[in-house]
Design a protein around this motif. Sequence first.
Motif, mmCIF file in Angstrom:
data_model
loop_
_atom_site.group_PDB
_atom_site.id
_atom_site.type_symbol
_atom_site.label_atom_id
_atom_site.label_comp_id
_atom_site.label_asym_id
_atom_site.label_seq_id
_atom_site.Cartn_x
_atom_site.Cartn_y
_atom_site.Cartn_z
ATOM 1 N N SER A 187 -3.166 20.521 4.207
ATOM 2 C CA SER A 187 -2.392 21.480 3.433
ATOM 3 C C SER A 187 -2.582 22.865 4.029
ATOM 4 C CB SER A 187 -2.861 21.472 1.975
ATOM 5 O OG SER A 187 -2.124 22.424 1.223
ATOM 6 N N CYS A 188 -1.505 23.618 4.073
ATOM 7 C CA CYS A 188 -1.566 24.993 4.567
ATOM 8 C C CYS A 188 -0.861 25.883 3.555
ATOM 9 C CB CYS A 188 -0.902 25.083 5.935
ATOM 10 S SG CYS A 188 -1.160 26.661 6.758
ATOM 11 N N ILE A 189 -1.512 26.956 3.197
ATOM 12 C CA ILE A 189 -0.977 27.861 2.180
ATOM 13 C C ILE A 189 -0.940 29.288 2.740
ATOM 14 C CG2 ILE A 189 -3.287 28.080 1.127
ATOM 15 C CD1 ILE A 189 -1.900 28.425 -1.581
ATOM 16 N N LEU A 190 0.209 29.925 2.557
ATOM 17 C CA LEU A 190 0.381 31.310 2.995
ATOM 18 C C LEU A 190 0.393 32.280 1.832
ATOM 19 C CD1 LEU A 190 3.056 30.792 5.767
ATOM 20 C CD2 LEU A 190 0.699 31.488 6.103
ATOM 21 N N SER A 191 0.678 31.790 0.666
ATOM 22 C CA SER A 191 0.624 32.597 -0.545
ATOM 23 C C SER A 191 0.510 31.625 -1.703
ATOM 24 C CB SER A 191 1.871 33.472 -0.694
ATOM 25 O OG SER A 191 2.996 32.671 -0.987
ATOM 26 N N GLU A 192 0.326 32.148 -2.875
ATOM 27 C CA GLU A 192 0.126 31.288 -4.043
ATOM 28 C C GLU A 192 1.262 30.275 -4.218
ATOM 29 O OE1 GLU A 192 -0.547 31.765 -8.818
ATOM 30 O OE2 GLU A 192 -1.002 33.449 -7.517
ATOM 31 N N ILE A 193 2.455 30.646 -3.822
ATOM 32 C CA ILE A 193 3.594 29.753 -4.037
ATOM 33 C C ILE A 193 4.104 29.107 -2.741
ATOM 34 C CG2 ILE A 193 4.376 30.883 -6.147
ATOM 35 C CD1 ILE A 193 6.452 32.361 -4.406
ATOM 36 N N ASP A 194 3.557 29.458 -1.599
ATOM 37 C CA ASP A 194 4.031 28.942 -0.317
ATOM 38 C C ASP A 194 3.025 27.954 0.264
ATOM 39 O OD1 ASP A 194 5.411 28.474 1.997
ATOM 40 O OD2 ASP A 194 4.979 30.419 2.898
ATOM 41 N N THR A 195 2.998 26.760 -0.322
ATOM 42 C CA THR A 195 2.078 25.718 0.106
ATOM 43 C C THR A 195 2.867 24.557 0.684
ATOM 44 O OG1 THR A 195 0.581 26.299 -1.691
ATOM 45 C CG2 THR A 195 0.212 24.184 -0.639
ATOM 46 N N ASP A 196 2.378 24.010 1.782
ATOM 47 C CA ASP A 196 2.993 22.836 2.385
ATOM 48 C C ASP A 196 1.881 21.854 2.729
ATOM 49 O OD1 ASP A 196 4.882 21.116 3.427
ATOM 50 O OD2 ASP A 196 5.185 22.245 5.279
ATOM 51 N N CYS A 197 2.162 20.571 2.584
ATOM 52 C CA CYS A 197 1.173 19.543 2.865
ATOM 53 C C CYS A 197 1.827 18.436 3.678
ATOM 54 C CB CYS A 197 0.607 18.977 1.558
ATOM 55 S SG CYS A 197 -0.787 17.867 1.814
ATOM 56 N N LYS A 198 1.088 17.954 4.670
ATOM 57 C CA LYS A 198 1.584 16.859 5.497
ATOM 58 C C LYS A 198 0.622 15.682 5.426
ATOM 59 C CE LYS A 198 4.145 19.612 8.850
ATOM 60 N NZ LYS A 198 4.377 19.885 10.266
ATOM 61 N N GLU A 199 1.203 14.502 5.531
ATOM 62 C CA GLU A 199 0.429 13.262 5.545
ATOM 63 C C GLU A 199 0.425 12.717 6.971
ATOM 64 O OE1 GLU A 199 1.265 10.356 2.394
ATOM 65 O OE2 GLU A 199 1.377 8.845 3.974
ATOM 66 N N TYR A 200 -0.744 12.319 7.433
ATOM 67 C CA TYR A 200 -0.899 11.781 8.778
ATOM 68 C C TYR A 200 -1.535 10.402 8.696
ATOM 69 C CZ TYR A 200 -0.260 16.657 10.172
ATOM 70 O OH TYR A 200 0.236 17.916 10.342
ATOM 71 N N HIS A 201 -1.182 9.563 9.668
ATOM 72 C CA HIS A 201 -1.788 8.233 9.797
ATOM 73 C C HIS A 201 -2.267 8.087 11.239
ATOM 74 C CE1 HIS A 201 -0.362 6.741 5.885
ATOM 75 N NE2 HIS A 201 0.636 7.579 6.089
ATOM 76 N N PHE A 202 -3.549 8.294 11.446
ATOM 77 C CA PHE A 202 -4.130 8.157 12.781
ATOM 78 C C PHE A 202 -4.658 6.735 12.931
ATOM 79 C CE2 PHE A 202 -4.766 12.695 11.596
ATOM 80 C CZ PHE A 202 -3.876 13.236 12.514
ATOM 81 N N THR A 233 -7.543 16.123 -11.306
ATOM 82 C CA THR A 233 -6.781 15.849 -10.085
ATOM 83 C C THR A 233 -7.509 14.806 -9.244
ATOM 84 O OG1 THR A 233 -5.945 18.127 -10.102
ATOM 85 C CG2 THR A 233 -5.708 16.898 -8.050
ATOM 86 N N LEU A 234 -8.817 14.967 -9.120
ATOM 87 C CA LEU A 234 -9.616 14.006 -8.356
ATOM 88 C C LEU A 234 -9.567 12.616 -8.993
ATOM 89 C CD1 LEU A 234 -12.583 16.375 -7.571
ATOM 90 C CD2 LEU A 234 -11.218 15.171 -5.839
ATOM 91 N N ARG A 235 -9.679 12.558 -10.307
ATOM 92 C CA ARG A 235 -9.646 11.260 -11.013
ATOM 93 C C ARG A 235 -8.274 10.593 -10.887
ATOM 94 N NH1 ARG A 235 -12.778 13.744 -14.864
ATOM 95 N NH2 ARG A 235 -10.992 14.322 -16.130
ATOM 96 N N HIS A 236 -7.245 11.376 -11.064
ATOM 97 C CA HIS A 236 -5.895 10.822 -11.110
ATOM 98 C C HIS A 236 -5.353 10.453 -9.728
ATOM 99 C CE1 HIS A 236 -1.486 10.754 -11.805
ATOM 100 N NE2 HIS A 236 -1.849 10.202 -12.954
ATOM 101 N N TYR A 237 -5.569 11.321 -8.737
ATOM 102 C CA TYR A 237 -4.982 11.112 -7.411
ATOM 103 C C TYR A 237 -5.978 10.633 -6.361
ATOM 104 C CZ TYR A 237 -1.051 13.650 -9.394
ATOM 105 O OH TYR A 237 -0.007 14.035 -10.190
ATOM 106 N N GLY A 238 -7.268 10.891 -6.568
ATOM 107 C CA GLY A 238 -8.275 10.566 -5.570
ATOM 108 C C GLY A 238 -8.465 11.712 -4.603
ATOM 109 N N ALA A 239 -9.633 11.741 -3.972
ATOM 110 C CA ALA A 239 -9.975 12.834 -3.059
ATOM 111 C C ALA A 239 -9.060 12.888 -1.842
ATOM 112 C CB ALA A 239 -11.430 12.719 -2.617
ATOM 113 N N VAL A 240 -8.541 11.737 -1.446
ATOM 114 C CA VAL A 240 -7.645 11.684 -0.294
ATOM 115 C C VAL A 240 -6.215 11.628 -0.825
ATOM 116 C CG1 VAL A 240 -7.025 10.435 1.796
ATOM 117 C CG2 VAL A 240 -9.417 10.556 1.078
ATOM 118 N N SER A 241 -5.675 12.814 -1.073
ATOM 119 C CA SER A 241 -4.332 12.925 -1.640
ATOM 120 C C SER A 241 -3.749 14.300 -1.321
ATOM 121 C CB SER A 241 -4.370 12.737 -3.159
ATOM 122 O OG SER A 241 -5.102 13.781 -3.779
ATOM 123 N N LYS A 242 -2.439 14.358 -1.394
ATOM 124 C CA LYS A 242 -1.724 15.622 -1.203
ATOM 125 C C LYS A 242 -2.173 16.637 -2.253
ATOM 126 C CE LYS A 242 2.959 17.464 -1.566
ATOM 127 N NZ LYS A 242 4.378 17.157 -1.706
#
Length: 165
Positions: free
Chosen positions: A123-138, A71-80
């Motif tokens: 990313s915020c996770i409430l259960s194994e299947i309830d994950t949401d991720c947001k992208e921000y640009h500061f 995952t790190l190789r393919h997407y990079g550390a800064v990724s969803k």
Amino acid sequence: MIDQDTLNKALECYKKIKESNFKIAIAESCSGGLLSFLFTTISGASEVLDCAFVTYSNISKSKILGVQEETLRHYGAVSKEVANEMARGALFRSDANIAVAITGIAGPGGGSSCRPVGLVYISCILSEIDTDCKEYHFSYNNRNKIQVAAADAALDFILDRIKNA
């Protein structure tokens, strides 16, 4: 460095987590432990904060949180994808039932046209299947302001997720 509004938001977040009978685990990279710090400014933080991980390097993201090297190789550390794996790793390596992860580029260097300084994934996770991720640009030209903005955005995200749980 931290304004009173952000400290108040951390207290509100603490109260909502406690009311929901949740425990939280935090995984941070670019924010360097700032979100964890915000929780620990509150007396009784141990009632809601189970644990926190600051995994700045890719190696620590893999070894400590279980982020897949592929995952790190393919997407990079800064990724969803990495943010989601960080959150899952924090959740599974804790006694928490909610986890949040922050990864991004605080700058001033290290950015690129694809991943500019100020790009942050939370990313915020409430259960194994309830994950949401947001992208921000500061758009700050200041490392500390980006870190504070990321931690503040994470508090908003946690509050939103708990209210909609």
